[in-house]
Write a protein that holds these residues in place. Structure first.
Motif, PDB file in Angstrom:
ATOM      1  N   ARG A 192      35.980  83.674  75.104  1.00 25.23           N
ATOM      2  CA  ARG A 192      36.712  83.198  76.283  1.00 25.23           C
ATOM      3  C   ARG A 192      35.987  82.016  76.941  1.00 25.23           C
ATOM      4  NH1 ARG A 192      37.122  87.931  78.397  1.00 25.23           N
ATOM      5  NH2 ARG A 192      39.281  88.344  77.812  1.00 25.23           N
ATOM      6  N   VAL A 193      34.687  82.158  77.121  1.00 26.41           N
ATOM      7  CA  VAL A 193      33.900  81.104  77.770  1.00 26.41           C
ATOM      8  C   VAL A 193      33.797  79.866  76.878  1.00 26.41           C
ATOM      9  CG1 VAL A 193      31.612  80.500  78.644  1.00 26.41           C
ATOM     10  CG2 VAL A 193      32.609  82.730  79.200  1.00 26.41           C
ATOM     11  N   THR A 194      33.551  80.083  75.603  1.00 26.41           N
ATOM     12  CA  THR A 194      33.424  78.952  74.676  1.00 26.41           C
ATOM     13  C   THR A 194      34.710  78.139  74.627  1.00 26.41           C
ATOM     14  OG1 THR A 194      31.828  80.188  73.335  1.00 26.41           O
ATOM     15  CG2 THR A 194      32.915  78.306  72.298  1.00 26.41           C
ATOM     16  N   LYS A 195      35.823  78.838  74.485  1.00 31.21           N
ATOM     17  CA  LYS A 195      37.122  78.157  74.444  1.00 31.21           C
ATOM     18  C   LYS A 195      37.356  77.336  75.704  1.00 31.21           C
ATOM     19  CE  LYS A 195      42.067  79.133  73.857  1.00 31.21           C
ATOM     20  NZ  LYS A 195      43.074  80.219  73.679  1.00 31.21           N
ATOM     21  N   ALA A 196      36.967  77.891  76.839  1.00 33.33           N
ATOM     22  CA  ALA A 196      37.207  77.207  78.113  1.00 33.33           C
ATOM     23  C   ALA A 196      36.323  75.982  78.309  1.00 33.33           C
ATOM     24  CB  ALA A 196      36.998  78.189  79.270  1.00 33.33           C
ATOM     25  N   PHE A 197      35.038  76.075  77.902  1.00 42.38           N
ATOM     26  CA  PHE A 197      34.079  75.035  78.273  1.00 42.38           C
ATOM     27  C   PHE A 197      33.837  73.966  77.210  1.00 42.38           C
ATOM     28  CE2 PHE A 197      33.309  78.071  81.581  1.00 42.38           C
ATOM     29  CZ  PHE A 197      32.984  77.281  82.677  1.00 42.38           C
ATOM     30  N   VAL A 198      34.264  74.186  75.980  1.00 36.31           N
ATOM     31  CA  VAL A 198      34.078  73.154  74.958  1.00 36.31           C
ATOM     32  C   VAL A 198      34.694  71.811  75.372  1.00 36.31           C
ATOM     33  CG1 VAL A 198      34.905  72.438  72.669  1.00 36.31           C
ATOM     34  CG2 VAL A 198      33.581  74.536  72.920  1.00 36.31           C
ATOM     35  N   PRO A 199      35.875  71.781  76.019  1.00 39.20           N
ATOM     36  CA  PRO A 199      36.401  70.475  76.439  1.00 39.20           C
ATOM     37  C   PRO A 199      35.447  69.700  77.343  1.00 39.20           C
ATOM     38  CG  PRO A 199      38.137  72.109  76.526  1.00 39.20           C
ATOM     39  CD  PRO A 199      36.871  72.862  76.239  1.00 39.20           C
ATOM     40  N   LEU A 200      34.676  70.386  78.172  1.00 34.05           N
ATOM     41  CA  LEU A 200      33.714  69.719  79.052  1.00 34.05           C
ATOM     42  C   LEU A 200      32.470  69.277  78.286  1.00 34.05           C
ATOM     43  CD1 LEU A 200      33.413  68.935  82.040  1.00 34.05           C
ATOM     44  CD2 LEU A 200      32.308  71.147  82.437  1.00 34.05           C
ATOM     45  N   MET A 201      32.298  69.808  77.080  1.00 32.99           N
ATOM     46  CA  MET A 201      31.142  69.459  76.256  1.00 32.99           C
ATOM     47  C   MET A 201      31.428  68.303  75.302  1.00 32.99           C
ATOM     48  SD  MET A 201      29.716  73.295  75.335  1.00 32.99           S
ATOM     49  CE  MET A 201      28.055  72.711  74.945  1.00 32.99           C
ATOM     50  N   GLN A 202      32.694  67.996  75.125  1.00 30.92           N
ATOM     51  CA  GLN A 202      33.068  66.984  74.127  1.00 30.92           C
ATOM     52  C   GLN A 202      32.459  65.621  74.422  1.00 30.92           C
ATOM     53  OE1 GLN A 202      34.506  67.529  71.364  1.00 30.92           O
ATOM     54  NE2 GLN A 202      35.933  69.247  71.517  1.00 30.92           N
ATOM     55  N   ASN A 203      32.236  65.305  75.699  1.00 30.14           N
ATOM     56  CA  ASN A 203      31.672  64.000  76.061  1.00 30.14           C
ATOM     57  C   ASN A 203      30.148  63.969  76.043  1.00 30.14           C
ATOM     58  OD1 ASN A 203      34.208  62.822  76.437  1.00 30.14           O
ATOM     59  ND2 ASN A 203      34.317  63.515  78.568  1.00 30.14           N
TER      60      ASN A 203
END
Length: 241
Positions: free
Chosen positions: A120-131
């Motif tokens: 759940r956490v990984t799915k949510a926060f990966v978009p913020l990690m892409q940059n």
């Protein structure tokens, strides 16, 4: 140079808090993920009392879709990218856990935090990690998740069999491989075992200090772009699946 940012779930005490302490000491800015805001604030104050000021609270309950989404929105207002995610939150479930008498409710509760919470956490926060230039994810696992070690009668923990906890970490290890594969080589995604560490998690019965348990987690959170991905580590190095 801008400090790298880290989110650690379950970071208001134990290994999570010590990992935060070590990473702040290494120059990182850490978000203390905690279900209870007051507990998180106490942790941040304790760190500040030690001169470790690069810490903030982020309220997050890994078992709740709504809480995780809110935490993402809150963090996205503070930073434009996240460099490191450490999925540390976990529970052992009721102990001992004999296979034939452990309740299905215990299985559900343990997997809800140790596997579904991480997903759940990984799915949510990966978009913020892409940059991020060198995004890293550390999934805090256990050597009790190793099928190879559990099949070896000479292993020091061979007799420590758990109906729900060990299997939840085996599943987490498999999930780690899948995430590493899907995110590609830019991300460094690894499962890291702190070992049997004395914390509230096990009634302080572990033989490792919290500093020793947190050390490999911090180490693999700080690997560079040439570091490993999709692997399973302990303080001694590669751990067998």
């Amino acid at each position: 140079m801008e400090k790298q940012t880290v989110l650690i779930t379950g970071a208001n005490k134990g290994i999570g808090l010590e990992t935060a302490r070590q990473l702040i000491g290494a120059g990182y800015h850490v978000f203390i993920g905690t279900r209870d805001k007051s507990n998180g604030e106490k942790a941040v104050e304790a760190l500040k009392a030690e001169g470790l000021t690069d810490a903030e609270v982020l309220v997050i309950d890994v078992t709740s879709d709504e809480s995780v989404e809110q935490a993402y929105q809150d963090l996205a207002k503070r930073i434009d990218h996240l460099d490191v995610l450490i999925n540390n939150a976990g529970i052992p479930g009721s102990i001992p856990q004999p296979v034939l008498s452990t309740s299905i409710e215990t299985f559900r509760n343990v997997f809800e935090v140790n596997l579904f919470g991480v997903a759940r956490v990984t799915k949510a926060f990966v978009p913020l990690m892409q940059n991020a230039v060198n995004p890293r994810i550390v999934n805090v696992t256990s050597d009790l998740g190793s099928l190879t070690l559990h099949s070896d009668p000479t292993w020091r923990h061979y007799e420590v069999k758990t109906a729900a906890y060990g299997p939840s970490k085996s599943a987490l290890n498999n999930y780690t491989i899948a995430v590493a594969y899907e995110l590609g080589n830019k991300f460094k995604v690894n499962a890291v075992n702190p070992g049997y560490t004395a914390t509230d998690f096990n009634n302080n019965q572990g033989y490792k200090t919290v500093q020793e348990g947190a050390a490999p987690i911090a180490r693999y959170a700080m690997i560079d772009a040439d570091g490993p991905t999709g692997k399973y580590f302990s303080d001694y190095g590669v751990t067998p699946w």
